[in-house]
Motif scaffolding. Structure first.
Motif, PDB file in Angstrom:
ATOM      1  N   VAL A   6       0.848  -1.202   0.000  1.00 49.64           N
ATOM      2  CA  VAL A   6       0.000   0.000   0.000  1.00 49.64           C
ATOM      3  C   VAL A   6       0.878   1.243   0.000  1.00 49.64           C
ATOM      4  O   VAL A   6       0.620   2.229  -0.710  1.00 49.64           O
ATOM      5  N   GLU A   7       1.926   1.193   0.802  1.00 45.00           N
ATOM      6  CA  GLU A   7       2.844   2.344   0.859  1.00 45.00           C
ATOM      7  C   GLU A   7       3.488   2.602  -0.495  1.00 45.00           C
ATOM      8  O   GLU A   7       3.651   3.763  -0.915  1.00 45.00           O
ATOM      9  N   ASP A   8       3.826   1.531  -1.205  1.00 48.39           N
ATOM     10  CA  ASP A   8       4.403   1.684  -2.556  1.00 48.39           C
ATOM     11  C   ASP A   8       3.416   2.371  -3.488  1.00 48.39           C
ATOM     12  O   ASP A   8       3.794   3.235  -4.294  1.00 48.39           O
ATOM     13  N   LYS A   9       2.145   1.957  -3.400  1.00 48.32           N
ATOM     14  CA  LYS A   9       1.114   2.568  -4.243  1.00 48.32           C
ATOM     15  C   LYS A   9       0.964   4.056  -3.912  1.00 48.32           C
ATOM     16  O   LYS A   9       0.800   4.904  -4.815  1.00 48.32           O
ATOM     17  N   LEU A  10       0.980   4.347  -2.628  1.00 48.62           N
ATOM     18  CA  LEU A  10       0.861   5.746  -2.222  1.00 48.62           C
ATOM     19  C   LEU A  10       2.055   6.567  -2.711  1.00 48.62           C
ATOM     20  O   LEU A  10       1.904   7.711  -3.165  1.00 48.62           O
ATOM     21  N   TYR A  11       3.225   5.976  -2.645  1.00 48.53           N
ATOM     22  CA  TYR A  11       4.446   6.669  -3.057  1.00 48.53           C
ATOM     23  C   TYR A  11       4.424   6.967  -4.559  1.00 48.53           C
ATOM     24  O   TYR A  11       4.920   8.007  -5.018  1.00 48.53           O
ATOM     25  N   SER A  12       3.805   6.036  -5.317  1.00 47.81           N
ATOM     26  CA  SER A  12       3.746   6.218  -6.782  1.00 47.81           C
ATOM     27  C   SER A  12       2.489   6.970  -7.197  1.00 47.81           C
ATOM     28  O   SER A  12       2.153   7.002  -8.387  1.00 47.81           O
TER      29      SER A  12
END
Length: 838
Positions: free
Chosen positions: A7-13
């Protein structure tokens, strides 16, 4: 942890919210698909608790994700943001079932500078898009009290709330509001919940296919106890009321039963793959398997039995303690005088035909309680849960004494015993008085007929014998002397006690009854034994047999034998059927049973026929136990026992009966056997007409020692002719040819007219409803039997059975003849021709 990183990766991108929801949704689906395996590992123990905690993790992640979307890398400290997420309902109680809604309440506080509402919407949208089935609410903290006043359901959900995540500082304020909600209108809330509880029991009564959540003794009963306890005692768990309301062992037992209901509900959801709380028979095998019961019929029955026991015990614990808690709301000092007026003894009261007890009563000796009950006025009473609690705590020896047994027996001498038995049942005392009753406690009856388990059916039957609606049966019951009436009630209570065993339940029940009757020194126990052995006989006969057939009636009466027992059996049958379910004793069934009763009275005086029928029944029962009989096809077994001739069973050995029947099953036209060892014997089974007069006429050169004729099944007859001599082997071929030719009905044998006096002829036209008995006693003469058979054939008079015997040159022949039109029109002609001198 992996999901949070993804989820954090998605938010970062900078992915959109829907992509993040999809990612969470995949994980939720993966978790839900694993529930079957998770349940299997523990057989559902603590399943709901762990399921709730897993969903807490998803809710927490959705909350954090929503904050990250709004605040990016600048999320405020948790307690600084005036939002708190609260679990309600079963989710709040940590009892969330797989397909139940997730009741989530978001509480916030309006503070200048915080744009709270878009955050709340974001939480809900992500949860919905992730596939969570939310029951949601959002309230400003100051609105909580007003919201709780809108509806009792909302108040109930709030008082069992639980913190999930968000501001703990705000939740302290929420808890303060919730405490105010709990304190507000406690009496009104409790009484409304009690009314709701009672209505629910009316809507979902005791059933063998119970609603695990809403039904009598279901999870909702335990919830009701918690809700009212929570408002009054401010407890977080019923466990906190140990030694306040109930003892530790009482709570432990209750909690064990409740946990089992949680496990069943979880197994139900998993098995049906939907929100399903009714334990129906179709899905019961899957539920039983998931809960670790044996994968067979016994396992299914054991699972259902355990469920019914759990629900009954949860109901009793809840009901007793609800009564204990809410009694304070009815206290009025002005009523103390009235209370003294209805006091039966210290701490025990009767008001409007209901027995109440003080919860502060010290335990009373059981024999003292029994004596008290026996002194009560003999009328209908009901027992309040406080009285059940008093009975449960009764002091008693490990094994019932003679005094206790005698007092228990005397209860059945009362006009009304039902309510006392029901109270004993609720208080776990029935199995104390009758240890064999343990086997049928909560035993379900999935036979498409009974609507109650064995124990409750037995108790309900007692209600119906004490409240007979049919005036004729009521008068029969009231006319019994008190000893026989009480014996009948005890026999009725025991009628199904043999169920749940491998052997026939009526036989086992009779054995159990005999032992108990001896223990309590019961009069007329022999009659009770017969009633239990044949308690299904009347309904079985009217439903499966021709009650207008005399053989049927004779067989029925031969088991009962006396008018008094017949009347008792009729009364017992009425109570038994009425106890199955409301309306089961229909007018049509009543009509059939009365016709059977009156038909039975009509043959009570036919002693010879009854004795024969009774002997035949014993022989048939013996035959049915044999391995050779049991190896026959079921259809052939049924045909054999349906053979009407008593003498077929009384005269022949079991092996002969089976061999003849097997031979008859294969015959379409005819078959025969000839034996010529010690003496000549001819056996014939015919499916077409046999010219018996011709056959016997041609055999008149041989001396006939005996002959038997039996009508068997499928319109076929069996003939056996024994001669008192052995013939030459070459003559056997001639006899075979003769038998073959004897199926030509046009053939005539040349017969010599025998000399018979009228004194040698006896005819009993009232032998039975369908048959006349013709007895011939005279000197043995050549061709005698052939002449009689030929004469009867000529007039179309059918021999149904015959017993022919020759001794000391005299014959004693007995023929049973069908009383058809040919008999009535021609019998006088037959007699005249028999006795004619030419």
């Amino acid at each position: 942890m992996s999901l949070e990183i993804d989820v954090e990766d998605k938010l970062y991108s900078s992915c959109d919210d829907f992509e993040i929801s999809k990612l969470i949704k995949v994980e939720i689906k993966s978790y839900l698909s694993s529930l079957e395996e998770r349940f299997k590992k523990t057989q559902g123990k603590q399943f709901l608790y762990h399921h709730t905690k897993e969903l807490d993790k998803f809710i927490n992640l959705i909350y954090k994700t929503s904050l990250r979307i709004f605040f990016k890398d600048y999320i405020p400290l948790t307690n600084q943001l005036p939002i708190t997420l609260v679990a309600l309902g079963s989710y709040g109680r940590e009892q969330l079932a797989m397909y139940s809604d997730i009741d989530l309440m978001i509480v916030y506080k309006k503070i200048e500078g915080y744009n709270i509402e878009p955050i709340i919407k974001k939480i809900f949208y992500i949860a919905w898009d992730a596939g969570l089935k939310l029951g949601h609410r959002a309230h400003e903290v100051g609105e909580l009290i007003d919201a709780s006043r809108e509806d009792i359901t909302i108040k109930t959900a709030m008082i069992e709330s639980r913190f999930i995540c968000g501001s703990k500082v705000l939740y302290v304020e929420v808890e303060s509001k919730l405490n105010r909600i709990r304190n507000e209108n406690q009496k009104e809330y409790a009484l409304e919940k009690i009314e709701e509880y009672q209505k629910r029991h009316t809507k979902y009564p005791y059933s063998m296919e119970p609603d695990i959540k809403e039904g009598y003794g279901g999870i909702r009963d335990a919830n009701t106890l918690f809700w009212i306890s929570n408002t009054i005692y401010k407890v977080k768990s019923l466990r906190d009321l140990q030694e306040i309301l109930f003892k530790e062992d009482e709570y432990k037992e209750f909690r064990g039963y409740l946990e089992f209901l949680f496990r069943i509900r979880s197994a139900l959801h998993l098995s049906s793959r939907k929100k399903s709380d009714k334990l129906v028979l179709e899905i019961l095998p899957q539920v039983a398997k998931k809960l670790g019961f044996e994968e067979n019929q016994k396992g299914v029955i054991d699972c259902a039995k355990r469920a019914l026991e759990a629900m009954h015990r949860v109901y009793l614990f809840s009901d007793i303690n609800l009564s204990r808690i809410t009694r304070r709301f009815f206290y009025n000092p002005k009523n103390i005088y009235k209370l003294k007026q209805v006091r039966l003894k210290e701490g025990i009261f009767e008001f409007e035909n209901r027995i109440y007890c003080s919860f502060n009563l010290e335990p009373i000796n059981l024999i003292e309680i029994l004596d008290f009950l026996l002194r009560l006025e003999d009328r209908e009473f009901s027992f309040d849960s406080s009285a059940i609690y008093m009975l449960k705590r009764a002091k008693k020896p490990a094994i019932s004494t003679k005094n206790i047994n005698t007092a228990f027996k005397k209860l059945f001498f009362r006009k009304y015993t039902y309510s006392i038995l029901k109270a004993f049942y609720d208080a776990n005392l029935i199995e104390y008085f009758i240890p064999a009753f343990k086997k049928v406690l909560y035993l379900p009856q999935f036979d498409g007929y009974h609507s109650l388990p064995v124990d409750m059916h037995s108790i309900h039957s007692i209600y119906h014998i004490e409240n007979i609606q049919n005036s004729f049966l009521k008068s029969l019951y009231q006319n019994l002397d008190i000893n026989k009436r009480s014996m009948l009630k005890i026999a009725l209570f025991f009628h199904d006690i043999g169920k749940g065993r491998k052997r026939e339940h009526s036989i086992v029940g009779e054995e159990i009854f005999k032992k108990f009757a001896e223990k309590i020194e019961l009069e007329h126990a022999d009659m009770g034994s017969i009633l239990i052995r044949y308690h299904t006989l009347m309904t079985s006969v009217v439903q499966k047999e021709d009650i207008y057939n005399e053989n049927t009636i004779l067989e029925f009466v031969s088991k009962i034998r006396s008018k008094e027992l017949l009347e008792m059996l009729f009364i017992l049958t009425y109570a038994d059927v009425s106890g199955v379910s409301e309306g089961r004793f229909t007018k049509f069934l009543e009509k059939l049973l009365f016709e059977l009763y009156h038909n039975a009275l009509g043959v009570m005086n036919k002693d010879e026929l009854l004795t024969q029928t009774q002997k035949r029944i014993r022989r048939v029962e013996n035959l049915k136990k044999g391995s050779e009989f049991l190896s026959l096809p079921i259809n052939l077994q049924k045909k054999i026992v349906s053979i009407k001739s008593n003498m077929f069973f009384l005269k022949l050995k079991n092996d002969d009966i089976i061999n003849i029947s097997k031979m008859a099953e294969e015959v379409s036209r005819y078959d025969y056997k000839i034996r010529n060892e010690h003496f000549l014997t001819i056996e014939i089974i015919r499916g077409i007409d046999l010219n018996l007069g011709y056959l016997l006429g041609r055999l008149s050169n041989f001396s006939i020692a005996s002959m038997d004729i039996f009508k068997i099944f499928g319109g076929k007859k069996y003939f056996r002719i024994d001669f008192d001599e052995v013939i030459e082997d070459i003559d056997v071929l001639g006899i075979e040819e003769l038998i073959d030719s004897s199926f030509d009905m046009s053939k005539k044998a040349k017969l010599i007219k025998p000399q018979i006096s009228k004194r040698g002829i006896k005819i009993n036209q009232n032998h039975s409803k369908e048959l006349a008995e013709f007895i011939l006693s005279t000197k043995n003469q050549k061709g005698l039997l052939a002449y009689i058979a030929s004469l009867l054939d000529e007039y179309g008079i059918e021999i149904v059975a015959a017993k022919v015997h020759t001794y000391n040159d005299r014959v004693m022949d007995t023929f049973l003849i069908e009383k058809n039109r040919n008999f009535w029109n021609n019998w006088d002609r037959v007699v005249n021709r028999i006795v004619a001198t030419k």
